[in-house]
Design an enzyme around this catalytic site. Structure first.
Site, PDB file in Angstrom:
ATOM      1  N   ASP A 136       0.840  -1.198   0.000  1.00 51.22           N
ATOM      2  CA  ASP A 136       0.000   0.000   0.000  1.00 51.22           C
ATOM      3  C   ASP A 136       0.878   1.251   0.000  1.00 51.22           C
ATOM      4  OD1 ASP A 136      -2.346   1.471  -0.049  1.00 51.22           O
ATOM      5  OD2 ASP A 136      -2.643   1.416   2.117  1.00 51.22           O
ATOM      6  N   LYS A 138       2.101   4.712  -1.034  1.00 51.63           N
ATOM      7  CA  LYS A 138       1.516   5.934  -1.596  1.00 51.63           C
ATOM      8  C   LYS A 138       2.076   7.112  -0.813  1.00 51.63           C
ATOM      9  CE  LYS A 138      -2.599   5.198   1.293  1.00 51.63           C
ATOM     10  NZ  LYS A 138      -4.066   4.998   1.292  1.00 51.63           N
ATOM     11  N   ASN A 141       1.541   7.442   2.889  1.00 49.93           N
ATOM     12  CA  ASN A 141       2.216   6.503   3.801  1.00 49.93           C
ATOM     13  C   ASN A 141       3.724   6.689   3.824  1.00 49.93           C
ATOM     14  OD1 ASN A 141      -0.157   5.323   4.601  1.00 49.93           O
ATOM     15  ND2 ASN A 141      -0.057   3.651   3.126  1.00 49.93           N
ATOM     16  N   ASP A 154       2.696   2.538   7.980  1.00 48.69           N
ATOM     17  CA  ASP A 154       1.414   1.876   7.714  1.00 48.69           C
ATOM     18  C   ASP A 154       1.578   0.559   6.967  1.00 48.69           C
ATOM     19  OD1 ASP A 154      -1.204   1.222   7.586  1.00 48.69           O
ATOM     20  OD2 ASP A 154      -1.898   3.101   6.716  1.00 48.69           O
ATOM     21  N   THR A 176      -4.351   0.746  -2.278  1.00 48.91           N
ATOM     22  CA  THR A 176      -5.339   1.788  -2.489  1.00 48.91           C
ATOM     23  C   THR A 176      -5.551   1.929  -3.996  1.00 48.91           C
ATOM     24  OG1 THR A 176      -4.526   2.929  -0.526  1.00 48.91           O
ATOM     25  CG2 THR A 176      -5.838   4.228  -2.066  1.00 48.91           C
TER      26      THR A 176
END
Length: 373
Positions: A136, A138, A141, A154, A176
């Site tokens: 995840d 991005k 994070n 995260d 995401t």
């Protein structure tokens, strides 16, 4: 908010302060360690809510991952505490906020973007070497500290290598939607695929200029463990590994893009890479032929060949490892490395014996450029 948070103290050890952020299942507070007087970020997760939506395994996985990974570009987990209703993560406090906020202000300078990218790759490579996949990534994070160092956070959607199924894919929740990477190769055919790979290689070459991988005190023991795994894989006949985006990044130097940017003198190297559109069996047969002429013993599987010299050289017996990776079913990258012995003897063997023997199976681009390093 629980009674412990209301009174501003937690387990008699932390004083909770202002809220830094919140999501569906957690809130993050600024907190102070009463004993050391140091700031921490306290992530507070409500047990009832995560149990109700079936996400307790995800929380446990995040704890396990963060205990495993210690790296300067990964947010450190200091400790985990719990009450009847809450789980508390005491984590490194990163003052600079999210990378997302910095990007939102405007385009980054090239050297700044390169610096952040290289720190990200260092952190992710470290995780992958320990069988951990974030899943995840991005800008939200990725945090920045006071000095501009990037920190990955995260790990709630992360997966371990034991989540791999027989098809070689991870089958846990992934990412995401706005940031999930598209397939590297679409329905363009192999010529289109080669062009895409070449273009990606140019971009990665620029981004990785001057990159030095992170090393820690455990590097030798990790290497030793991998060596044992390689031997076991040879015995079991491991299939060809598919090349994902991070493999391509780690192999990017092997696409030999330096002539596009600068003149470089060749220096002694203990590895070479080339691409081929021949099947893996042809590559293995070619390497095996060369090995026999030079009295090397050979161990092989569907995706790798290990050569061991019989005579001691300047630094013992020369050992060579060749691993084969699939970019597409008929487009392979071969990585050849020295596993033991003298670098000069290895380079001489490669230049005088191995490279000439492999010349007729080496892939060449439409512009006539070959790809060995």
């Amino acid at each position: 908010m629980g009674s412990e948070e209301k009174c501003g103290a937690l387990h008699g050890k932390y004083e909770l302060g202002r809220i830094l952020g919140h999501g569906t299942f957690a809130k993050v507070y600024h907190a102070r360690n009463l004993k050391s007087n140091k700031s921490v970020a306290m992530k507070v997760v409500g047990k009832e809510k995560v149990i109700r939506v079936g996400m307790m395994d995800q929380v446990k996985r995040e704890i396990s991952v963060m205990k495993m990974v210690h790296h300067p570009n990964i947010v450190e987990l200091h400790e985990v505490m719990a009450s009847k209703t809450k789980i508390y993560f005491a984590m490194e406090f990163v003052r600079g906020g999210e990378l997302f906020a910095k990007i939102a202000k405007g385009r980054l300078r090239e050297e700044v973007a390169r610096n952040y990218f290289q720190q990200l790759i260092s952190a992710i490579d470290f995780c992958h070497s320990r069988g951990v996949y974030h899943r995840d990534l991005k800008p939200e994070n990725l945090l920045l500290d006071d000095e501009g160092y990037l920190k990955v956070t995260d790990f709630g959607l992360s997966a371990f290598s034991d989540h791999l199924r027989q098809d070689g894919l991870l089958h846990t929740t992934c990412g995401t939607p706005a940031y999930v990477a598209p397939e590297i190769i679409g329905k363009k055919g192999y010529d289109g695929a080669k062009a895409d790979i070449w273009s990606c290689g140019v971009i990665l070459y620029v981004l990785l200029a001057g990159y030095l991988p992170f090393q820690d005190d455990n590097i030798m023991s990790i290497t030793a463990e991998f060596a044992v795994e390689d031997e076991a894989a040879i015995g079991k006949g491991k299939g060809i590994e598919s090349l994902n985006a991070f493999h391509i990044i780690s192999l990017s130097e092997g696409f030999d893009l330096s002539p596009l940017f600068e003149e470089k003198k060749r220096v002694e190297k203990d590895e070479l890479r080339f691409a081929t559109m021949r099947p893996a069996s042809s590559v293995i047969s070619k390497i095996e032929e060369v090995a026999k002429t030079k009295n090397f013993s050979v161990k092989k599987s569907d995706s790798c060949v290990r050569l061991q010299g019989q005579e001691s050289g300047r630094k013992g017996k020369l050992g060579i490892a060749a691993d084969i990776f699939a970019v597409t079913p008929s487009f392979l990258v071969v990585e050849v490395k020295k596993s033991s012995g003298d670098t000069l003897e290895y380079n001489q063997f490669c230049s005088k014996e191995l490279r000439p023997a492999l010349k007729d199976i080496e892939w060449t681009s439409t512009s006539g450029n070959s790809m060995p390093a």
